[in-house]
Design an enzyme around this catalytic site. Sequence first.
Site, mmCIF file in Angstrom:
data_model
loop_
_atom_site.group_PDB
_atom_site.id
_atom_site.type_symbol
_atom_site.label_atom_id
_atom_site.label_comp_id
_atom_site.label_asym_id
_atom_site.label_seq_id
_atom_site.Cartn_x
_atom_site.Cartn_y
_atom_site.Cartn_z
ATOM 1 N N SER A 1 0.844 -1.189 0.000
ATOM 2 C CA SER A 1 0.000 0.000 0.000
ATOM 3 C C SER A 1 0.884 1.246 0.000
ATOM 4 O O SER A 1 1.964 1.238 0.600
ATOM 5 C CB SER A 1 -0.851 -0.048 1.281
ATOM 6 O OG SER A 1 -2.045 0.648 1.132
ATOM 7 N N PRO A 2 0.428 2.323 -0.649
ATOM 8 C CA PRO A 2 1.256 3.541 -0.647
ATOM 9 C C PRO A 2 1.459 4.073 0.767
ATOM 10 O O PRO A 2 0.515 4.114 1.558
ATOM 11 C CB PRO A 2 0.434 4.522 -1.488
ATOM 12 C CG PRO A 2 -0.956 3.976 -1.502
ATOM 13 C CD PRO A 2 -0.824 2.497 -1.373
ATOM 14 N N ALA B 1 1.935 8.523 -1.894
ATOM 15 C CA ALA B 1 1.239 9.685 -2.436
ATOM 16 C C ALA B 1 2.261 10.704 -2.913
ATOM 17 O O ALA B 1 3.076 11.189 -2.126
ATOM 18 C CB ALA B 1 0.355 10.301 -1.360
ATOM 19 N N GLN C 1 1.246 6.528 -6.634
ATOM 20 C CA GLN C 1 -0.028 7.156 -6.290
ATOM 21 C C GLN C 1 0.102 8.659 -6.535
ATOM 22 O O GLN C 1 0.974 9.308 -5.955
ATOM 23 C CB GLN C 1 -0.365 6.886 -4.822
ATOM 24 C CG GLN C 1 -1.800 7.236 -4.488
ATOM 25 C CD GLN C 1 -2.115 7.083 -3.011
ATOM 26 O OE1 GLN C 1 -1.358 7.540 -2.168
ATOM 27 N NE2 GLN C 1 -3.239 6.455 -2.703
ATOM 28 N N TYR D 1 -8.311 14.030 1.140
ATOM 29 C CA TYR D 1 -7.500 14.888 0.292
ATOM 30 C C TYR D 1 -8.372 15.448 -0.838
ATOM 31 O O TYR D 1 -9.568 15.188 -0.893
ATOM 32 C CB TYR D 1 -6.254 14.131 -0.193
ATOM 33 C CG TYR D 1 -5.389 13.711 0.991
ATOM 34 C CD1 TYR D 1 -4.860 14.683 1.852
ATOM 35 C CD2 TYR D 1 -5.172 12.378 1.304
ATOM 36 C CE1 TYR D 1 -4.110 14.319 2.973
ATOM 37 C CE2 TYR D 1 -4.427 12.006 2.416
ATOM 38 C CZ TYR D 1 -3.903 12.987 3.246
ATOM 39 O OH TYR D 1 -3.188 12.635 4.360
ATOM 40 N N ARG E 1 -7.918 5.069 -5.599
ATOM 41 C CA ARG E 1 -8.187 4.771 -4.186
ATOM 42 C C ARG E 1 -9.271 5.715 -3.706
ATOM 43 O O ARG E 1 -9.182 6.930 -3.887
ATOM 44 C CB ARG E 1 -6.928 4.931 -3.329
ATOM 45 C CG ARG E 1 -7.238 4.805 -1.844
ATOM 46 C CD ARG E 1 -5.994 4.683 -0.990
ATOM 47 N NE ARG E 1 -5.618 3.282 -0.845
ATOM 48 C CZ ARG E 1 -4.815 2.813 0.126
ATOM 49 N NH1 ARG E 1 -4.293 3.643 1.012
ATOM 50 N NH2 ARG E 1 -4.518 1.538 0.210
ATOM 51 N N ARG F 1 1.140 -1.062 7.171
ATOM 52 C CA ARG F 1 1.955 -1.227 8.386
ATOM 53 C C ARG F 1 2.571 -2.606 8.476
ATOM 54 O O ARG F 1 3.722 -2.760 8.911
ATOM 55 C CB ARG F 1 1.094 -0.908 9.616
ATOM 56 C CG ARG F 1 0.766 0.568 9.712
ATOM 57 C CD ARG F 1 -0.368 0.843 10.654
ATOM 58 N NE ARG F 1 -1.645 0.326 10.173
ATOM 59 C CZ ARG F 1 -2.809 0.488 10.783
ATOM 60 N NH1 ARG F 1 -2.852 1.160 11.916
ATOM 61 N NH2 ARG F 1 -3.918 -0.002 10.267
HETATM 62 C C1 LIG Z 1 3.349 5.396 7.318
HETATM 63 C C2 LIG Z 1 2.068 5.391 6.548
HETATM 64 C C3 LIG Z 1 1.948 6.223 5.439
HETATM 65 C C4 LIG Z 1 0.777 6.202 4.661
HETATM 66 N N1 LIG Z 1 0.716 6.935 3.510
HETATM 67 C C5 LIG Z 1 -0.311 6.752 2.644
HETATM 68 C C6 LIG Z 1 -0.284 7.294 1.332
HETATM 69 O O1 LIG Z 1 0.713 7.872 0.882
HETATM 70 N N2 LIG Z 1 -1.387 7.115 0.558
HETATM 71 C C7 LIG Z 1 -2.472 6.417 0.990
HETATM 72 O O2 LIG Z 1 -3.452 6.288 0.247
HETATM 73 N N3 LIG Z 1 -2.495 5.845 2.209
HETATM 74 C C8 LIG Z 1 -1.434 5.976 3.024
HETATM 75 N N4 LIG Z 1 -1.429 5.319 4.223
HETATM 76 C C9 LIG Z 1 -2.521 4.393 4.519
HETATM 77 C C10 LIG Z 1 -2.137 2.976 4.075
HETATM 78 O O3 LIG Z 1 -1.852 2.895 2.699
HETATM 79 C C11 LIG Z 1 -3.227 1.954 4.447
HETATM 80 O O4 LIG Z 1 -4.381 2.238 3.712
HETATM 81 C C12 LIG Z 1 -3.562 1.956 5.937
HETATM 82 O O5 LIG Z 1 -2.393 2.054 6.725
HETATM 83 C C13 LIG Z 1 -4.327 0.696 6.353
HETATM 84 O O6 LIG Z 1 -3.590 -0.461 6.012
HETATM 85 P P1 LIG Z 1 -2.750 -1.298 7.114
HETATM 86 O O7 LIG Z 1 -3.722 -1.680 8.196
HETATM 87 O O8 LIG Z 1 -2.220 -2.484 6.347
HETATM 88 O O9 LIG Z 1 -1.658 -0.401 7.628
HETATM 89 C C14 LIG Z 1 -0.295 5.361 5.027
HETATM 90 C C15 LIG Z 1 -0.169 4.562 6.170
HETATM 91 C C16 LIG Z 1 0.992 4.554 6.904
HETATM 92 C C17 LIG Z 1 1.108 3.633 8.093
#
Ligand SMILES: Cc1cc2nc3c(=O)[nH]c(=O)nc-3n(C[C@H](O)[C@H](O)[C@H](O)COP(=O)(O)O)c2cc1C
Length: 371
Positions: free
Chosen positions: A23-24, A58, A101, A183, A231, A325
Site C-alpha cells: 500500500s502507498p 502519495a 499514487q 485529500y 483509491r 503497516r
Molecule cells: C506510514 C504510513 C503512510 C501512509 N501513507 C499513505 C499514502 O501515501 N497514501 C495512501 O493512500 N495511504 C497511506 N497510508 C494508509 C495505508 O496505505 C493503508 O491504507 C492503511 O495504513 C491501512 O492499512 P494497514 O492496516 O495495512 O496499515 C499510510 C499509512 C501509513 C502507516
Amino acid sequence: MTSTLFQPIKLRELSLPNRIVVSPMCQYSATDGTPGEWHLIHLGQLALSGVGLLCIEASAVEAIGRITPACLGLYSDDNETAFRGLITALRRQSDTPLAIQLAHAGRKASSHTPWDGGKLMAAEAGGWETIAPSALPFSPPEPPPRAMQAADLVRVRQAFVHAAQRAARLGIDAIELHAAHGYLLHEFLSPLSNQRSDAYGGSLENRMRFPLEVFTAVRKVWPESKPLGVRISASDWIEGGWDLAQSIELARRLKSAGCDWIDASSGGLAPEQKITPGPGYQVPFAEAIRKELGIPTIAVGLITEPKQAEDIIASGRADMVALARGMLYEPHWAWRAAAELGGQVRAPKQYWRAPPRGAEAIFRDAKVGQR
Ligand SMILES: Cc1cc2nc3c(=O)[nH]c(=O)nc-3n(C[C@H](O)[C@H](O)[C@H](O)COP(=O)(O)O)c2cc1C
C-alpha cells in the site's frame, strides 16, 4: 499451487505475479518533492519482498498539493530526474511491478510531518495557503482553505495530467489516483467538504464531476496498455457524508471511463468520523463494489495474516490485498505467506539460502550450489 493469493492477475497488459500489494505509504523524506537516499533504501527493500505490486507513496502533482513540505512530488523536472535514478536502480535489482499514487492534499496540505505533530503549518513555519472545493477548514479552529476558482480547476487537472506524463516517461507500470483520506479529490466527493453552488457541487453528479474529469484526463495521456486505478474512501463514517452507495455510483462511472481497480479505503475527511478499526474492517467495501460492478478491487486495512488474505481472495471479496503497516513491520511478509499457503515468490538470488527448513520451495527458480 492451490493458493489464490499467489495466483497472477492481469491488469491491461501488466501481469502481477500475485495479489499482494504494498500500500502507498508517505515517508516525509523528500526535498522539494524530490526523492532521495531514503526512498532508494525503503523502496529498494520493498522491491525485494516478492509482492505483486509495489505502490510508491502519495506523490503530489503540484507543490501546494503536498501534505507536508517533506512529501514526495512529481511536478518538477528535478523531481522527475531524481525519480529516474530511483526507478532505474529499482529496475536493475528487481522485476516487481511499480505503481505510483498521484495525489493532491487539498485542505490537508501544509501540515507538519507526523513526527513534528502533524498539525497545520503556519506561514511563519513554512506553510502555505491551501485550496479546496469550499472554504471549509478540516478542523474548525484552523483558518479555512481558499475555495478553488475555475482557473484552479484547470490548473490542478493539468497538474495530474503532467504528473501522469512524467510517470509514463519514467516507465512506471501503473498509476493510482488518490481520491481518499480527505485529500482534494475526496473533498470534492463529500457533501461535508464540498458546498459549492456551481457545476462541481451539490448533487452527487456535480460532486463527482471534478474527480471524473481528472480521471478521464489522466486516462487520455496514460498509455493504453497500462492500468490506472483509484483509491477511494468508501465512507466518511459521518452521518450525512460520503458513503458506500455513493462510492458504488462513483465506481460505476470510473469503470466506464476505463478504471482498472478500486482500492477501497475509508475515512480521513473530518475529525468527527466514528471508526472502529478491526481486522479487515474495510473489506466489506471492496466486496460490495466488486460484487455490484464486477470491477477489480483492492481490499486494505488491518489485513495482517496470510490466511486472512487468502480467504479474502478465495471468497471473491477482492482481487488484491494491500498491506501498509504490516509491510513495514515485516517486509518479507509475502515470503511467510508463501510458506504458510504453499505459494511461490521471486526472490533475489543473493537471498536464496534464506528459507527455513520445510519452506525451501517458496522461491521460484532458486538454486543453491556449493562445493
Ligand atoms: C506510514 C504510513 C503512510 C501512509 N501513507 C499513505 C499514502 O501515501 N497514501 C495512501 O493512500 N495511504 C497511506 N497510508 C494508509 C495505508 O496505505 C493503508 O491504507 C492503511 O495504513 C491501512 O492499512 P494497514 O492496516 O495495512 O496499515 C499510510 C499509512 C501509513 C502507516
